[in-house]
Design a protein around this motif. Structure first.
Motif, PDB file in Angstrom:
ATOM      1  N   THR A   4      26.717  75.363  31.342  1.00 23.31           N
ATOM      2  CA  THR A   4      27.837  74.534  31.774  1.00 23.31           C
ATOM      3  C   THR A   4      28.979  74.725  30.781  1.00 23.31           C
ATOM      4  N   LYS A   6      32.201  73.438  28.989  1.00 18.60           N
ATOM      5  CA  LYS A   6      32.695  72.091  28.685  1.00 18.60           C
ATOM      6  C   LYS A   6      33.841  72.153  27.695  1.00 18.60           C
ATOM      7  N   THR A  78      30.075  76.815  41.650  1.00 15.38           N
ATOM      8  CA  THR A  78      30.307  75.850  40.571  1.00 15.38           C
ATOM      9  C   THR A  78      31.235  74.725  40.988  1.00 15.38           C
ATOM     10  N   VAL A  80      33.846  71.858  39.262  1.00 16.33           N
ATOM     11  CA  VAL A  80      34.608  71.453  38.084  1.00 16.33           C
ATOM     12  C   VAL A  80      34.784  69.943  38.160  1.00 16.33           C
ATOM     13  N   ASP A  81      34.446  69.263  37.081  1.00 16.10           N
ATOM     14  CA  ASP A  81      34.658  67.820  36.973  1.00 16.10           C
ATOM     15  C   ASP A  81      35.627  67.552  35.840  1.00 16.10           C
ATOM     16  N   ILE A  96      36.139  67.860  30.559  1.00 11.30           N
ATOM     17  CA  ILE A  96      35.998  68.790  31.678  1.00 11.30           C
ATOM     18  C   ILE A  96      34.657  69.497  31.561  1.00 11.30           C
ATOM     19  N   SER A  97      33.979  69.611  32.687  1.00 11.42           N
ATOM     20  CA  SER A  97      32.771  70.431  32.737  1.00 11.42           C
ATOM     21  C   SER A  97      32.829  71.285  33.991  1.00 11.42           C
ATOM     22  N   GLU A  98      32.297  72.491  33.892  1.00 10.63           N
ATOM     23  CA  GLU A  98      32.211  73.400  35.024  1.00 10.63           C
ATOM     24  C   GLU A  98      30.839  74.048  34.985  1.00 10.63           C
ATOM     25  N   ASN A 114      35.230  80.688  30.647  1.00  7.08           N
ATOM     26  CA  ASN A 114      35.651  79.430  31.248  1.00  7.08           C
ATOM     27  C   ASN A 114      35.730  78.288  30.235  1.00  7.08           C
ATOM     28  N   TRP A 118      39.197  76.271  29.861  1.00  6.30           N
ATOM     29  CA  TRP A 118      39.393  74.819  29.934  1.00  6.30           C
ATOM     30  C   TRP A 118      39.925  74.257  28.621  1.00  6.30           C
TER      31      TRP A 118
END
Length: 146
Positions: A4, A6, A78, A80-81, A96-98, A114, A118
């Protein structure tokens, strides 16, 4: 084991301002992307373009809670949050997490890329909101094809 990406950062602005800067294309295009087809809204798809990376990126918004949470998918694998948390001093913590992706060599490259991306997004957001600086301008010109 899963991977993940982050990133997190505190921004010295109220949560309403930070949320607007992420959801509103008029702001998002000033610090991170070059074009957006519209506002981030629950259940809708927008297209983002980056001046330094080719092609449009479809962003399907799967969840949105104003001033708290944005979730979207931009590839089939995936989510993204983006979580926003108002702080007692009036600032906002953005997390942020993906992910998640299976552990393998290709996905380790994805994780590194990634996570950096982010982190760059958050740095650009902070510089823009706190100081009016556009950090991304020219930052990736070296990657453009000649």
């Amino acid at each position: 084991m899963t991977l993940t990406a982050k990133a997190a950062l505190q921004i010295r602005k109220p949560v309403e301002i930070v949320f607007d800067a992420i959801a509103n294309p008029d702001h998002l295009t000033r610090y991170f992307i070059s074009k957006s087809s519209g506002w981030i809204k629950a259940g809708e798809e927008v297209t983002w373009e980056f001046s330094d990376f080719p092609g449009p990126f479809p962003v399907k918004v799967t969840e949105l809670k104003t001033n708290e949470h944005i979730a979207f998918v931009w590839d089939q694998d995936t989510v993204v949050d983006i979580w926003l948390a108002a702080q007692p001093d009036g600032s906002t913590v953005v997390k942020i997490s993906e992910g998640e992706k299976e552990l393998n060599e290709e996905n380790l490259k994805w994780l590194t890329s990634n996570t950096f991306g982010w982190g760059n997004f958050l740095d650009c957001l902070k510089a823009y909101l706190e100081h009016g600086i556009r950090l991304r301008d020219g930052a990736f010109d070296y990657m453009k094809p000649e």
